[in-house]
Design a protein around this motif. Structure first.
Motif, PDB file in Angstrom:
ATOM      1  N   LEU A  66       0.832  -1.208   0.000  1.00 53.18           N
ATOM      2  CA  LEU A  66       0.000   0.000   0.000  1.00 53.18           C
ATOM      3  C   LEU A  66       0.866   1.257   0.000  1.00 53.18           C
ATOM      4  CD1 LEU A  66      -2.778  -1.129   2.484  1.00 53.18           C
ATOM      5  CD2 LEU A  66      -2.984  -0.891  -0.008  1.00 53.18           C
ATOM      6  N   MET A  67       1.951   1.234   0.763  1.00 59.16           N
ATOM      7  CA  MET A  67       2.867   2.381   0.777  1.00 59.16           C
ATOM      8  C   MET A  67       3.472   2.585  -0.610  1.00 59.16           C
ATOM      9  SD  MET A  67       4.847   1.931   4.396  1.00 59.16           S
ATOM     10  CE  MET A  67       3.990   2.080   5.961  1.00 59.16           C
ATOM     11  N   ALA A  68       3.870   1.498  -1.251  1.00 59.33           N
ATOM     12  CA  ALA A  68       4.470   1.593  -2.587  1.00 59.33           C
ATOM     13  C   ALA A  68       3.500   2.188  -3.599  1.00 59.33           C
ATOM     14  CB  ALA A  68       4.932   0.213  -3.054  1.00 59.33           C
ATOM     15  N   GLN A  69       2.208   1.908  -3.424  1.00 59.36           N
ATOM     16  CA  GLN A  69       1.196   2.419  -4.340  1.00 59.36           C
ATOM     17  C   GLN A  69       0.700   3.813  -3.975  1.00 59.36           C
ATOM     18  OE1 GLN A  69      -2.000  -0.404  -5.384  1.00 59.36           O
ATOM     19  NE2 GLN A  69      -0.802  -1.903  -4.243  1.00 59.36           N
ATOM     20  N   VAL A  75      -3.361   2.751   3.809  1.00 56.94           N
ATOM     21  CA  VAL A  75      -2.214   2.698   4.719  1.00 56.94           C
ATOM     22  C   VAL A  75      -2.685   3.022   6.130  1.00 56.94           C
ATOM     23  CG1 VAL A  75      -0.042   3.822   5.405  1.00 56.94           C
ATOM     24  CG2 VAL A  75      -0.412   3.169   3.017  1.00 56.94           C
ATOM     25  N   LYS A  76      -3.464   4.062   6.242  1.00 56.67           N
ATOM     26  CA  LYS A  76      -3.977   4.483   7.547  1.00 56.67           C
ATOM     27  C   LYS A  76      -4.757   3.347   8.213  1.00 56.67           C
ATOM     28  CE  LYS A  76      -6.600   8.279   9.541  1.00 56.67           C
ATOM     29  NZ  LYS A  76      -7.336   9.518   9.263  1.00 56.67           N
ATOM     30  N   MET A  77      -5.642   2.707   7.473  1.00 57.65           N
ATOM     31  CA  MET A  77      -6.417   1.588   8.024  1.00 57.65           C
ATOM     32  C   MET A  77      -5.511   0.434   8.434  1.00 57.65           C
ATOM     33  SD  MET A  77      -9.680   2.081   8.273  1.00 57.65           S
ATOM     34  CE  MET A  77     -10.185   0.394   8.491  1.00 57.65           C
ATOM     35  N   VAL A  79      -2.315   0.471   9.172  1.00 59.07           N
ATOM     36  CA  VAL A  79      -1.460   0.765  10.325  1.00 59.07           C
ATOM     37  C   VAL A  79      -2.201   0.328  11.583  1.00 59.07           C
ATOM     38  CG1 VAL A  79      -0.564   2.648  11.781  1.00 59.07           C
ATOM     39  CG2 VAL A  79      -0.038   2.602   9.339  1.00 59.07           C
ATOM     40  N   LYS A  80      -3.461   0.674  11.664  1.00 58.56           N
ATOM     41  CA  LYS A  80      -4.277   0.290  12.826  1.00 58.56           C
ATOM     42  C   LYS A  80      -4.393  -1.230  12.914  1.00 58.56           C
ATOM     43  CE  LYS A  80      -6.877   4.595  12.658  1.00 58.56           C
ATOM     44  NZ  LYS A  80      -8.176   5.217  12.372  1.00 58.56           N
ATOM     45  N   GLY A  81      -4.645  -1.876  11.792  1.00 55.13           N
ATOM     46  CA  GLY A  81      -4.696  -3.336  11.777  1.00 55.13           C
ATOM     47  C   GLY A  81      -3.351  -3.957  12.104  1.00 55.13           C
ATOM     48  N   GLY A  82      -2.281  -3.342  11.622  1.00 56.85           N
ATOM     49  CA  GLY A  82      -0.932  -3.845  11.899  1.00 56.85           C
ATOM     50  C   GLY A  82      -0.589  -3.785  13.375  1.00 56.85           C
ATOM     51  N   ILE A  83      -0.972  -2.687  14.018  1.00 57.59           N
ATOM     52  CA  ILE A  83      -0.756  -2.571  15.466  1.00 57.59           C
ATOM     53  C   ILE A  83      -1.528  -3.694  16.174  1.00 57.59           C
ATOM     54  CG2 ILE A  83      -1.243  -1.149  17.506  1.00 57.59           C
ATOM     55  CD1 ILE A  83       1.141  -0.041  15.973  1.00 57.59           C
ATOM     56  N   ALA A  84      -2.766  -3.935  15.758  1.00 58.19           N
ATOM     57  CA  ALA A  84      -3.562  -5.015  16.343  1.00 58.19           C
ATOM     58  C   ALA A  84      -2.922  -6.376  16.085  1.00 58.19           C
ATOM     59  CB  ALA A  84      -4.988  -4.984  15.797  1.00 58.19           C
ATOM     60  N   ASN A  85      -2.193  -6.501  14.993  1.00 63.37           N
ATOM     61  CA  ASN A  85      -1.536  -7.764  14.639  1.00 63.37           C
ATOM     62  C   ASN A  85      -0.123  -7.883  15.207  1.00 63.37           C
ATOM     63  OD1 ASN A  85      -3.746  -8.750  13.275  1.00 63.37           O
ATOM     64  ND2 ASN A  85      -3.089  -7.954  11.303  1.00 63.37           N
ATOM     65  N   ALA A 114       0.032   9.305   6.460  1.00 59.76           N
ATOM     66  CA  ALA A 114      -1.023   8.358   6.809  1.00 59.76           C
ATOM     67  C   ALA A 114      -0.705   7.639   8.123  1.00 59.76           C
ATOM     68  CB  ALA A 114      -1.227   7.349   5.684  1.00 59.76           C
ATOM     69  N   CYS A 115       0.541   7.239   8.283  1.00 57.84           N
ATOM     70  CA  CYS A 115       0.954   6.549   9.512  1.00 57.84           C
ATOM     71  C   CYS A 115       0.825   7.467  10.716  1.00 57.84           C
ATOM     72  CB  CYS A 115       2.386   6.045   9.391  1.00 57.84           C
ATOM     73  SG  CYS A 115       2.597   4.686   8.216  1.00 57.84           S
ATOM     74  N   GLU A 116       1.284   8.697  10.586  1.00 54.17           N
ATOM     75  CA  GLU A 116       1.178   9.638  11.708  1.00 54.17           C
ATOM     76  C   GLU A 116      -0.276   9.880  12.099  1.00 54.17           C
ATOM     77  OE1 GLU A 116       3.572  12.993  10.318  1.00 54.17           O
ATOM     78  OE2 GLU A 116       5.084  12.449  11.814  1.00 54.17           O
ATOM     79  N   GLU A 117      -1.150  10.020  11.117  1.00 55.01           N
ATOM     80  CA  GLU A 117      -2.575  10.215  11.414  1.00 55.01           C
ATOM     81  C   GLU A 117      -3.154   8.995  12.124  1.00 55.01           C
ATOM     82  OE1 GLU A 117      -4.829  11.321   7.946  1.00 55.01           O
ATOM     83  OE2 GLU A 117      -3.426  12.935   7.449  1.00 55.01           O
ATOM     84  N   ALA A 118      -2.852   7.808  11.620  1.00 52.24           N
ATOM     85  CA  ALA A 118      -3.378   6.583  12.226  1.00 52.24           C
ATOM     86  C   ALA A 118      -2.862   6.412  13.651  1.00 52.24           C
ATOM     87  CB  ALA A 118      -2.998   5.369  11.377  1.00 52.24           C
TER      88      ALA A 118
END
Length: 128
Positions: A66-69, A75-77, A79-85, A114-118
């Motif tokens: 997603l970052m590459a694209q 990305v924002k969504m 990041v939140k899922g990644g933290i949960a994972n 996007a990461c900072e916002e998330a």
């Protein structure tokens, strides 16, 4: 509902919380309902539940793509899922830095925003 749909909803609930997962499906317009159904069944129910790649690793792969694209909203969504994972803030920052080298500054800057916002939203929800 079928097993893939239920498995997909379980993944969505675990990554973004039950409220957001249920809201995304319940609030889908008639136009968007087939999209939500397919995304739940195939993206989350068939792909994210596969066992040969851990969910944490899927988050790294997904965020990288997603970052590459330059897909800021996704990305924002994720990041939140990644933290949960199980991803850490430091690991997410490293993905942004890695993106800068391999995808260029514009893509990494979009990802950074996007990461900072998330991360700010996650922190804000902890304080509420």
């Amino acid at each position: 509902m079928n097993d893939a749909y239920e498995a997909g909803m379980a993944v969505r609930r675990e990554m973004w919380g039950a409220e957001l997962a249920e809201k995304a499906v319940a609030n889908a317009s008639d136009f968007a309902k087939p999209f939500q159904d397919i995304m739940t069944r195939y993206c989350f129910g068939e792909t994210w539940t596969r066992t040969d790649l851990a969910r944490r690793d899927r988050s790294i792969a997904t965020l990288s793509m997603l970052m590459a694209q330059g897909r800021e909203l996704e990305v924002k969504m994720h990041v939140k899922g990644g933290i949960a994972n199980g991803l850490t803030v430091a690991e997410i920052r490293e993905l942004v830095l890695h993106t800068m080298i391999y995808c260029g500054v514009p893509a990494s800057f979009t990802a950074l925003r996007a990461c900072e916002e998330a991360l700010a939203e996650i922190e804000q929800s902890k304080q509420a």
